[in-house]
Write a protein that holds these residues in place. Structure first.
Motif, short mmCIF file in Angstrom:
data_model
loop_
_atom_site.label_atom_id
_atom_site.label_comp_id
_atom_site.label_asym_id
_atom_site.label_seq_id
_atom_site.Cartn_x
_atom_site.Cartn_y
_atom_site.Cartn_z
N GLY A 1 0.80 -1.21 0.00
CA GLY A 1 0.00 0.00 0.00
C GLY A 1 0.84 1.26 0.00
O GLY A 1 0.66 2.13 -0.85
N VAL A 2 1.77 1.36 0.93
CA VAL A 2 2.50 2.61 1.12
C VAL A 2 3.76 2.66 0.25
O VAL A 2 3.97 3.63 -0.48
N TRP A 3 4.60 1.63 0.31
CA TRP A 3 5.90 1.70 -0.37
C TRP A 3 5.80 1.80 -1.88
O TRP A 3 6.65 2.48 -2.49
N PRO A 4 4.84 1.17 -2.56
CA PRO A 4 4.75 1.40 -4.01
C PRO A 4 4.50 2.86 -4.35
O PRO A 4 5.08 3.39 -5.30
N PHE A 5 3.65 3.53 -3.58
CA PHE A 5 3.40 4.96 -3.83
C PHE A 5 4.65 5.79 -3.54
O PHE A 5 4.95 6.74 -4.25
N VAL A 6 5.38 5.44 -2.49
CA VAL A 6 6.62 6.15 -2.17
C VAL A 6 7.64 5.97 -3.29
O VAL A 6 8.31 6.92 -3.70
N VAL B 1 7.08 5.29 -6.50
CA VAL B 1 6.64 6.04 -7.67
C VAL B 1 6.88 7.53 -7.46
O VAL B 1 7.31 8.24 -8.37
N ALA B 2 6.63 8.03 -6.26
CA ALA B 2 6.84 9.45 -5.98
C ALA B 2 8.32 9.82 -6.07
O ALA B 2 8.66 10.88 -6.61
#
Length: 64
Positions: A30-35, A37-38
């Motif tokens: 949930g969190v690390w894929p978005f981090v 990509v960011a």
């Protein structure tokens, strides 16, 4: 007497294990894929802006 205490400890261990697994799954999927990509997007944006200011990399053009 000790049987009920061990059962309570087993339930607490199981609850902690389930909580830690849920926390891991939320972070890992949930969190690390978005981090990630960011971070990659921010790096690409920074490179893009630097190339707008300083020009693309490579040897200088021979226009003279």
């Amino acid at each position: 007497m000790t049987g009920s205490g061990e059962n309570g400890a087993g339930t607490a261990d199981r609850r902690r294990w389930r909580t830690e697994l849920l926390a891991f799954l939320v972070l890992a999927f949930g969190v690390w894929p978005f981090v990630a990509v960011a971070v990659v997007g921010a790096y690409g944006f920074a490179v893009w802006m630097l190339q707008l200011i300083f020009g693309p990399p490579g040897p200088p053009s021979a226009l003279h």
